[in-house]
Motif scaffolding. Sequence first.
Motif, PDB file in Angstrom:
ATOM      1  N   PHE A 204       9.551 -37.533  29.347  1.00  0.00           N
ATOM      2  CA  PHE A 204       8.901 -37.481  30.753  1.00  0.00           C
ATOM      3  C   PHE A 204       7.942 -36.566  30.544  1.00  0.00           C
ATOM      4  O   PHE A 204       6.807 -36.963  31.239  1.00  0.00           O
ATOM      5  CB  PHE A 204      10.177 -36.777  31.634  1.00  0.00           C
ATOM      6  N   LEU A 205       7.972 -35.650  29.472  1.00  0.00           N
ATOM      7  CA  LEU A 205       6.693 -34.755  29.383  1.00  0.00           C
ATOM      8  C   LEU A 205       5.627 -35.531  28.762  1.00  0.00           C
ATOM      9  O   LEU A 205       4.522 -35.004  28.654  1.00  0.00           O
ATOM     10  CB  LEU A 205       6.854 -33.618  28.572  1.00  0.00           C
ATOM     11  N   ARG A 206       5.719 -36.682  28.031  1.00  0.00           N
ATOM     12  CA  ARG A 206       4.632 -37.353  27.648  1.00  0.00           C
ATOM     13  C   ARG A 206       3.888 -38.283  28.749  1.00  0.00           C
ATOM     14  O   ARG A 206       2.622 -38.353  28.587  1.00  0.00           O
ATOM     15  CB  ARG A 206       5.125 -38.482  26.323  1.00  0.00           C
ATOM     16  N   ILE A 207       4.271 -38.390  29.982  1.00  0.00           N
ATOM     17  CA  ILE A 207       4.024 -39.011  31.012  1.00  0.00           C
ATOM     18  C   ILE A 207       3.309 -37.796  32.103  1.00  0.00           C
ATOM     19  O   ILE A 207       2.204 -38.065  32.678  1.00  0.00           O
ATOM     20  CB  ILE A 207       4.736 -39.991  31.673  1.00  0.00           C
ATOM     21  N   TRP A 208       4.258 -36.946  32.209  1.00  0.00           N
ATOM     22  CA  TRP A 208       3.934 -35.965  33.232  1.00  0.00           C
ATOM     23  C   TRP A 208       3.389 -34.449  32.734  1.00  0.00           C
ATOM     24  O   TRP A 208       4.203 -34.171  31.735  1.00  0.00           O
ATOM     25  CB  TRP A 208       4.956 -35.679  34.269  1.00  0.00           C
ATOM     26  N   LYS A 209       2.304 -33.690  33.135  1.00  0.00           N
ATOM     27  CA  LYS A 209       2.069 -32.197  32.689  1.00  0.00           C
ATOM     28  C   LYS A 209       2.034 -31.489  33.678  1.00  0.00           C
ATOM     29  O   LYS A 209       1.572 -31.865  34.586  1.00  0.00           O
ATOM     30  CB  LYS A 209       0.631 -32.682  31.923  1.00  0.00           C
ATOM     31  N   PRO A 210       2.576 -30.388  33.352  1.00  0.00           N
ATOM     32  CA  PRO A 210       2.392 -29.223  34.442  1.00  0.00           C
ATOM     33  C   PRO A 210       0.976 -28.575  34.637  1.00  0.00           C
ATOM     34  O   PRO A 210       0.485 -28.531  33.771  1.00  0.00           O
ATOM     35  CB  PRO A 210       3.561 -28.164  33.987  1.00  0.00           C
ATOM     36  N   SER A 211       0.823 -28.484  35.817  1.00  0.00           N
ATOM     37  CA  SER A 211      -0.606 -27.958  36.456  1.00  0.00           C
ATOM     38  C   SER A 211      -0.677 -26.371  35.666  1.00  0.00           C
ATOM     39  O   SER A 211      -1.730 -25.954  35.374  1.00  0.00           O
ATOM     40  CB  SER A 211      -0.860 -27.845  37.821  1.00  0.00           C
TER      41      SER A 211
END
Length: 290
Positions: free
Chosen positions: A7-14
């Motif tokens: 999931f973190l390879r697709i989405w990154k926190p701001s």
Amino acid sequence: MVAIPVFLRIWKPSRIFRFETGETLADTIVEKATYTAPQILRAWSPFIILTAFVAVWSIKPFKALFAAGGPLDWTVLVIRFPGLHNLVLKMAPIVPSPTPYAAIFKVDFVSSVGTAILLAGVMSVLFLKMRPKDAVATFTDTLRELKTPIYAIGMVLAFAFLANYSGLSTTLALVLAMTKGAFTFFAPLLGWLGVFLTGSDTSSNALFGGLQAATGRQIGVSGELLVAANTVGGAVGKMISPQSIAVASAAVGLVGQEGALLQFTLKCSIVLAILVGLMTTALVFMGVGT
């Protein structure tokens, strides 16, 4: 554990929060470190080993070795408490007829999941090739950090046993059962209360599952639905369980801040418990489980 890295390879926190620096814009953090496959495997190895050990300890053939009459049942120490064992009676409507309440304390030296976790720790030390001195120091530091949570968990479990054998828990449950048709709303709150008292959804189901099913029969609602509501209510009560809070506080270095953490999570837990109660009532209103 597998889904989160993907999931973190697709989405990154701001924004990223770190204990040392507080909240920081993610764009200002540049991390270009790369790791080889053996390094990644080495980092994941303790979790892989732990998962393997717990899985083996959880399968039925392994458990059967330590059951009564099994080849390794001699490793289980059974203590029947004098002055309490079978001297407390469970009465109607908790049970159809008076039933002695067993007071047995079992010490599972080998079959306990805690033993699996300990062995997984030892195996991880060997796999990571830690020096014995470093491994002992790490274990000692962990015990030092967890001394307060360990004491808190022991005291909460003691209170849970006291609440069970004194009839406190079942009395509270019977009060809620007197609400008749509105019980569908309060059913998850029983599971919520049970997990708060015992710290375990399994223990909560053992405590209130029979009562949920019996009450369901009395009010014309499926006992399975109410037991399921008890389980879900217990799940949202996990965040306010003193044991869970004590362990969580120790894990992130917030020992002594358990009260503040409870104050924060209590509001969320109550809202979620109410939502589960409303959902259960809505299911019954729509004819599910009747």
